[in-house]
Design a protein around this motif. Structure first.
Motif, PDB file in Angstrom:
ATOM      1  N   LEU A   1      -0.324   1.462  16.702  1.00  0.00           N
ATOM      2  CA  LEU A   1       0.238   0.547  15.721  1.00  0.00           C
ATOM      3  C   LEU A   1      -0.702  -0.636  15.526  1.00  0.00           C
ATOM      4  O   LEU A   1      -1.625  -0.856  16.293  1.00  0.00           O
ATOM      5  CB  LEU A   1       1.603   0.042  16.211  1.00  0.00           C
ATOM      6  N   GLN A   2      -0.460  -1.377  14.470  1.00  0.00           N
ATOM      7  CA  GLN A   2      -1.283  -2.546  14.194  1.00  0.00           C
ATOM      8  C   GLN A   2      -1.163  -3.552  15.332  1.00  0.00           C
ATOM      9  O   GLN A   2      -0.061  -3.984  15.683  1.00  0.00           O
ATOM     10  CB  GLN A   2      -0.817  -3.205  12.889  1.00  0.00           C
TER      11      GLN A   2
ATOM     12  N   THR B   1      -2.086   7.381  16.527  1.00  0.00           N
ATOM     13  CA  THR B   1      -3.201   6.521  16.146  1.00  0.00           C
ATOM     14  C   THR B   1      -3.014   5.089  16.593  1.00  0.00           C
ATOM     15  O   THR B   1      -3.958   4.304  16.542  1.00  0.00           O
ATOM     16  CB  THR B   1      -3.371   6.534  14.620  1.00  0.00           C
TER      17      THR B   1
ATOM     18  N   GLN C   1      -2.800   0.099   8.088  1.00  0.00           N
ATOM     19  CA  GLN C   1      -1.894   0.240   9.219  1.00  0.00           C
ATOM     20  C   GLN C   1      -0.701  -0.666   9.043  1.00  0.00           C
ATOM     21  O   GLN C   1      -0.787  -1.727   8.427  1.00  0.00           O
ATOM     22  CB  GLN C   1      -2.590  -0.108  10.538  1.00  0.00           C
TER      23      GLN C   1
ATOM     24  N   VAL D   1      -0.872  -7.037   7.217  1.00  0.00           N
ATOM     25  CA  VAL D   1       0.054  -5.952   6.902  1.00  0.00           C
ATOM     26  C   VAL D   1       0.701  -6.261   5.556  1.00  0.00           C
ATOM     27  O   VAL D   1       1.353  -7.291   5.391  1.00  0.00           O
ATOM     28  CB  VAL D   1       1.130  -5.804   7.997  1.00  0.00           C
TER      29      VAL D   1
ATOM     30  N   PRO E   1       0.676  -3.653  20.538  1.00  0.00           N
ATOM     31  CA  PRO E   1       1.256  -3.429  19.208  1.00  0.00           C
ATOM     32  C   PRO E   1       2.350  -4.444  18.911  1.00  0.00           C
ATOM     33  O   PRO E   1       3.025  -4.946  19.814  1.00  0.00           O
ATOM     34  CB  PRO E   1       1.831  -2.011  19.299  1.00  0.00           C
TER      35      PRO E   1
ATOM     36  N   GLU F   1       4.606   1.462  10.306  1.00  0.00           N
ATOM     37  CA  GLU F   1       3.952   2.605  10.942  1.00  0.00           C
ATOM     38  C   GLU F   1       4.995   3.545  11.548  1.00  0.00           C
ATOM     39  O   GLU F   1       4.919   4.761  11.405  1.00  0.00           O
ATOM     40  CB  GLU F   1       3.011   2.112  12.033  1.00  0.00           C
TER      41      GLU F   1
END
Length: 381
Positions: free
Chosen positions: A361-362, A359, A131, A125, A57, A157
């Motif tokens: 992070l990007q 879930t 995300q 982003v 991430p 996020e």
């Protein structure tokens, strides 16, 4: 997996910065890759605190007033194995150029952070993206990070606020000191250039500030803080930038946008922080729907220097755990914004976390080309 545009902005340098031996604070792996990008006519320099291709991430760290990326180096070093940690020098500080045509205020820095994240991630982003990334801000950086997150919630996020600014500096117990400090920066601005610069970069002033704000009795830690402030608190572009940024730092708070922080938010607070009482921090935290508050005893506003290991572990635990459930906060004030801090009581016990799986992070980073990485290896900060 989306990728960052960092490869297009490498400037051929890596950095190292082993700090003096301080118990619990030595940087174990000091390498960082320095890169740069141009945003709206000014060059921004930023540091990747990991140079491996593993998918992780993305975590962007935002430093406080008068500092640069060095201030968050101890935290960045402890998170580099688990995140792609990126720390920019805010425009006008460190090695980043100032804004060419706008004030160095909270709105300007929040908009800079938006453009920086969009460019860093090559547009993956953005407002409306599925995300976001994780953002950590300390002190004035917490104000910038919070205002950015409130304005662009899809891009963040999760949010980590270290020593967040919860009370207006021109009100309450620190009002007199804040006004005197404004006078100091204004005097430094109007004096002849050489004399004004000498006043604003005086070690007597930075040493006095370091002595007051450092709570640790350990002489090694105190010496480390003094060294950091001496080394990096004079790296500002000019006196106008310094005055504008200081006025911004005392004119705005995280509390202004607390109710708009819809993403899971961690607050790491020093129990002896002179810039925000514990009662005010608890009250402000209660306005954030999905928050976790962690109080560190024995430290004040310099958590990032005195307790970097603990702060990094708290951040990682928060970023990798289920998000806190939304909590019902207090009613807004008559103008629709947060009610006055002094009128609020500390909140009840924090809500228990939910059991929904995190879930993730990007995961976004693009490595520099092989040839460029090879050329960079021989340079040090």
């Amino acid at each position: 997996m989306a990728e960052a545009a960092g490869a297009g902005h490498g400037d051929g340098h890596t950095g190292t910065g082993r700090d003096p031996g301080v118990p619990g604070s030595t940087v174990q792996n000091p390498w960082a890759e320095r890169r740069s990008m141009v945003l709206d006519g000014h060059k921004v320099r930023y540091w990747f605190y990991d140079v491996d291709p593993a998918p992780k991430p993305l975590l962007v760290l935002v430093h406080g007033f008068r500092g640069d990326h060095h201030g968050l180096q101890l935290i960045a070093d402890r998170l580099r194995e688990r995140y792609h940690v990126v720390v920019p020098d805010l425009p006008g500080f460190g090695r980043s150029e100032p804004f060419p045509d706008r004030r160095h205020d909270v709105a300007g820095y929040a908009d800079f952070l938006r453009a920086f994240v969009e460019t860093l991630t090559d547009g993956a982003v953005h407002d409306g993206a599925p995300q976001g990334i994780a953002v950590l801000g300390h002190s004035f950086g917490s104000v910038v990070a919070a205002h950015f997150a409130a304005a662009h919630p899809a891009m963040v996020e999760r949010l980590v606020l270290v020593n967040p600014i919860s009370e207006p500096a021109l009100e309450g117990e620190q009002a007199l000191l804040s006004r005197l400090t404004v006078g100091y920066y204004r005097l430094g601005r109007v004096l002849p250039r050489r004399l004004g610069r000498r006043l604003l970069t005086s070690w007597l002033v930075t040493d006095a500030m370091s002595g007051v704000m450092t709570k640790s009795p350990d002489p090694g830690v105190r010496g480390y803080v003094r060294h950091q402030h001496r080394a990096y608190f004079s790296a500002f572009a000019n006196r106008d930038v310094l005055l504008e940024a200081y006025e911004a730092s005392i004119s705005h708070t995280v509390a202004e946008v607390a109710m708009q922080l819809t993403m899971p938010t961690l607050l790491v607070v020093g129990a002896q922080d002179e810039l925000g009482s514990l009662a005010a921090q608890r009250t402000m935290a209660s306005w954030i729907p999905r928050h976790r508050l962690e109080v560190l005893d024995g430290v004040g506003h310099l958590v990032h220097y005195e307790a970097p290991g603990r702060t990094a572990e708290l951040a990682h635990d928060f970023l990798s755990s289920p998000a806190p459930e939304p909590a019902l906060g207090p009613a807004p004030g008559p103008d629709g914004g947060p009610p006055a801090l002094h009128a609020q009581a500390p909140p009840a016990e924090p809500p228990a976390p939910d059991t929904a799986p995190f879930t993730g992070l990007q995961r976004i980073v693009r490595r520099a080309p092989r040839g460029r990485r090879g050329q960079q290896g021989g340079h040090r900060r």
